[in-house]
Structures are given as structure tokens and as C-alpha cells.
Design an enzyme around this catalytic site. Structure first.
Site, mmCIF file in Angstrom:
data_model
loop_
_atom_site.group_PDB
_atom_site.id
_atom_site.type_symbol
_atom_site.label_atom_id
_atom_site.label_comp_id
_atom_site.label_asym_id
_atom_site.label_seq_id
_atom_site.Cartn_x
_atom_site.Cartn_y
_atom_site.Cartn_z
ATOM 1 N N SER A 67 0.794 -1.241 0.000
ATOM 2 C CA SER A 67 0.000 0.000 0.000
ATOM 3 C C SER A 67 0.819 1.279 0.000
ATOM 4 C CB SER A 67 -0.949 0.018 1.200
ATOM 5 O OG SER A 67 -2.083 -0.771 0.942
ATOM 6 N N LYS A 70 0.044 3.751 -2.696
ATOM 7 C CA LYS A 70 -0.962 4.819 -2.654
ATOM 8 C C LYS A 70 -0.350 6.220 -2.671
ATOM 9 C CE LYS A 70 -4.594 2.066 -0.418
ATOM 10 N NZ LYS A 70 -3.923 0.762 -0.246
ATOM 11 N N SER A 131 -5.920 3.554 4.812
ATOM 12 C CA SER A 131 -5.339 2.798 3.702
ATOM 13 C C SER A 131 -6.418 2.090 2.904
ATOM 14 C CB SER A 131 -4.305 1.769 4.208
ATOM 15 O OG SER A 131 -3.522 1.288 3.132
#
Length: 436
Positions: A67, A70, A131
Site C-alpha cells: 500500500s 498509494k 489505507s
């Protein structure tokens, strides 16, 4: 048989010699860090302002980033807003696939409903704080129409930054197994995003520099999501180094975690201390399966190491003369040299094992003002840019981006006017030159 062993003593001597010499050629980073090592597959620490690398451990190895992906996607959101193509209060339509993904029990998310209204800001905040994978994908579809088209934008942005080791297959950092038929064309069903720690640091640095408002979001420990929907929830930041969290550390205000089976536990962090901001990257922290806080422990150690061992020092003041280059040669000048000085101060990061005396300076004359003999062409005005001086430190760590070297250099300017010599002076010099 004996003949075969005749050279063993000689071989042993050679091996002993090599074992004593090889350390002399070891990587400078290892010499500087001594026994310090981050318990992870890769780690990096840089100065956010200049891009100077302060610790490097396998930072060029392309690894899973989960993640952390992102920060690339959300950079593009910030970019769209800055360019007026998107507004924070614009509503975002939630597709059926995104709504279904948002309630997947194995994934980090906030619940999204196709019948509810969410703004760009709502989804942006949830993508950073919680997230949320579904929120990120919803923003990708809002901007580019499809997830695949958005991935193309991500790739283009990385290329523009000179990052060549990236493998990006989706906007979220998820393994493709969760995306079904939505996977990027040409990618495999179990592909994940891959990037080096150095690449991660470059993205994080651009995000913080270009859109510093993002730190207001990344520094938020808790926040409510969906207050006006049927399913409001309290988001809790996955960054456990923020105030009030388990691994709280003063000065930390970001940035993004990432976790998958492939990537392990990862974290790109940032903190300020004594007016200096650093960015740290820890990829695949050791023992994260048994210690959920391993990435934060290692990040804390790396941050402490950085500030304990490095300090920013001014090595050339504004208006100073450069050692061994106080004057520059002049062609056809009234005098044969002109005094020069720095236009701006020069500061560098010095390791605790170094002093200012260890810094060397490289001077270069302005190519537009020199003759084929590498002399400045008279006349020269006072304050005119006649070259540059660049500071070099003994370490070989370098900078995260090549253009960052400009941070340790400054123009050299003439500290007085230098008129062109008259024809009689030039003729006399020519005569003297013949006899010399």
C-alpha cells in the site's frame, strides 16, 4: 601428489593478504554506519530538502511495496486538484466493483455504497488514514475512467521522475488476486507492485515538496468517515508512530504503511527535528510475522541513527573565497586574474566521523565566458556570474536524484570589475610571451 601441494603456502598467503585488503574497498555506507543495520530487506534515509542520502541498505533493489503504492496514486489526485481538473468537494461515483471491494473482509477499507455520496476529500483522507483500497480505486476511476488508464498515468509520472525500476499493475498495492477481471492488461493474476526503496523515497519527496498539505492528513491519528452515510466509522491511522499511538515518536507526521505476503511489512516515514526533515524507507521488516510493530521499531532506529550521526554544516559562507581558487584567470584583462567569491552560502550534511576540513571543492568556469584556453574573456563586470563551485564530502552515498547535486553548489561571481587591457598592454604581453 606433493607437487600439487607445493603452492598451498603461497595460496594461503595470498588469501590472507586479500582478506586484509578487501575491507579497504568496502562500501562507504558500511564504513559510515559501522555496526548499525536496519532489520529489513532494504532501508534508506534521506534529507527531504536536498535529497542527500544519509543511510543506504539495498536501496536499489526492486521489492514489493504493497500500500505504499498509494502515495503515487494520491500524488496524482493532488496534481489533478492543483491543475483545476478536480475539486476536493467533487462527488465521486462508486462503481459496483468498488462497493463490493470495500467490504472485503481481508482488506483494509472503509465501507462504500453506490447510493451514498462521497467527496474527493473523503476518499483521499480514507486512502491515507485507513489505507482504503476501495477509496483509492474509486479516485482512480474518477480521474482516468478506468483503473487500467489510471495505472498508465502512474507509470508516466514515475518515468517523468526518472524512476525506471518500477513495476506497477494497480492503483492500490493489492495483489492482483483481489481484483478479478479488473487486473491491468498484460499483468498476471498474482502480480503486485514492485519498486526500490530509492524509488519510494523519490515519490515521497515529490509528494511532500509539491503538496505539503498532505502532511495534515498523514499526521491525523483518528478521523470519522462517512458521517452523513448509513455506515459511518472511525478511521484509525495505520502509522503507529503518530501521537497517541503505540510507537509514538516526536516529529513524525507521515507517511504510509504497506503490507502484503510478498512485500512484508513496509513503511515510508517522515519526521522533523531541529528544523530538518528526513524521509525514511523500510521495506520488508524482519520478523514482522511475529512482531506487528517491527517496521516502526526499525524506522525509529533509522531515524535516531540519522539525527545522531549526521549534521548539516555551512562550509562556504555567502561572499566567501574558495580555498585554492581565490582568483580566476582572465584573457586580455587589465589584470591577468580577477578575484571571485561565492554568490550564496553552501551547506552540506557531514557524518560525525567528518569535519569541515574533509570537504573538497570543485570549481568550474562559466562555459559561455571562457576562451579555448579556459580563461575568462575580459571585460568582466563586478558581480557577474563567472562559474560555479561544488562541495564534495568524503562519503560516497550521494543523492537520491542526480539533479540534487545542485544543492551543494553555488555560482561564483567576480568581486570586482575587470576592464579589457588596451592594445599596447596586449602587444607588450605578446612580446614577452615570445621571449618566455
Amino acid at each position: 601428489m606433493k607437487k600439487k601441494h607445493r603452492f598451498l603456502p603461497l595460496l594461503a598467503g595470498i588469501l590472507f593478504f586479500l582478506s586484509s585488503v578487501v575491507p579497504l574497498f568496502s562500501v562507504q555506507a558500511d564504513e559510515l554506519s559501522g555496526d548499525f543495520k536496519v532489520e529489513a530487506k532494504a532501508a534508506l534515509s534521506i534529507d527531504a530538502d536536498t535529497g542527500k542520502i544519509l543511510y543506504d541498505q539495498n536501496s536499489d533493489d526492486a521489492l514489493g511495496i504493497a500500500s505504499i503504492t498509494k502515495i503515487i496514486s494520491l500524488y496524482l489526485v493532488e496534481k489533478e486538484v492543483a491543475e483545476g481538473k478536480l475539486a476536493w468537494d467533487d462527488e465521486v461515483e462508486i462503481s459496483d466493483f468498488v462497493a463490493e471491494l470495500s467490504v472485503h473482509p481481508e482488506l483494509s477499507n472503509v465501507p462504500l455504497e453506490s447510493t451514498s455520496k462521497y467527496t474527493v476529500k473523503d476518499l483521499f483522507d480514507s486512502a491515507f488514514i485507513q489505507s482504503s483500497n476501495a477509496s483509492t480505486m474509486a479516485l482512480a476511476e474518477k480521474i482516468a475512467g478506468t483503473e487500467a488508464a489510471f495505472v498508465d498515468l502512474m507509470k508516466k509520472q514515475l518515468e517523468d521522475w526518472g524512476i525506471k525500476d518500477a513495476k506497477i499493475v494497480n492503483s492500490t498495492g493489492l495483489n492482483n488476486v483481489y481484483l478479478g477481471e479488473q487486473i491491468y492488461p498484460g499483468s498476471k493474476k498474482d502480480d503486485e507492485n514492485i519498486l526500490s526503496a530509492k524509488g519510494v523515497a523519490i515519490v515521497a519527496r515529490h509528494l511532500i515538496h509539491d503538496y505539503p498539505d498532505v502532511l495534515e492528513v498523514t499526521a491525523t491519528p483518528k478521523q470519522e468517515f462517512g458521517a452523513h452515510t448509513f455506515s459511518p466509522i472511525e478511521m484509525v491511522n495505520w502509522n503507529w508512530m503518530l501521537p497517541g499511538m503505540l510507537y509514538e515518536k516526536a516529529g513524525v507526521d507521515g507517511l504510509k504503511t504497506g503490507t502484503t505476503d510478498l512485500a512484508g511489512a513496509c513503511f515510508v516515514g517522515t519526521m522533523t527535528k531541529d528544523g530538518q526533515r528526513i524521509i525514511t524507507v523500510v521495506l520488508n521488516a524482519t520478523n514482522h510475522e511475529t512482531d506487528p510493530g517491527a517496521r516502526f521499531v526499525e524506522t525509529g532506529r533509522l531515524m535516531d541513527y540519522t539525527f545522531d550521526n549526521w549534521k548539516k554544516e555551512e562550509v562556504l559562507a555567502q561572499g566567501a573565497t574558495v580555498p585554492e581558487f581565490k582568483t580566476a584567470p582572465v584573457h586580455q584583462g587589465k589584470e591577468l586574474t580577477v578575484p571571485v567569491q561565492t554568490e550564496n552560502a553552501v551547506t552540506v550534511w557531514l557524518h560525525s566521523s567528518m569535519t569541515k576540513e574533509d570537504v573538497t571543492f570543485k570549481t568550474t568556469l562559466n562555459a559561455k565566458r571562457v576562451t579555448d584556453k579556459n580563461e575568462l574573456q575580459a571585460p568582466i563586470e563586478k558581480g557577474e556570474n563567472v562559474g560555479t563551485v561544488q562541495a564534495t564530502t568524503p562519503d560516497k552515498l550521494g543523492f537520491v536524484e542526480a539533479s540534487d547535486e545542485e544543492s551543494v553548489q553555488t555560482p561564483l561571481v567576480a568581486s570586482q570589475e575587470m576592464a579589457k587591457a588596451n592594445i599596447f598592454v596586449q602587444a607588450w604581453r605578446a612580446v614577452k610571451g615570445l621571449f618566455n
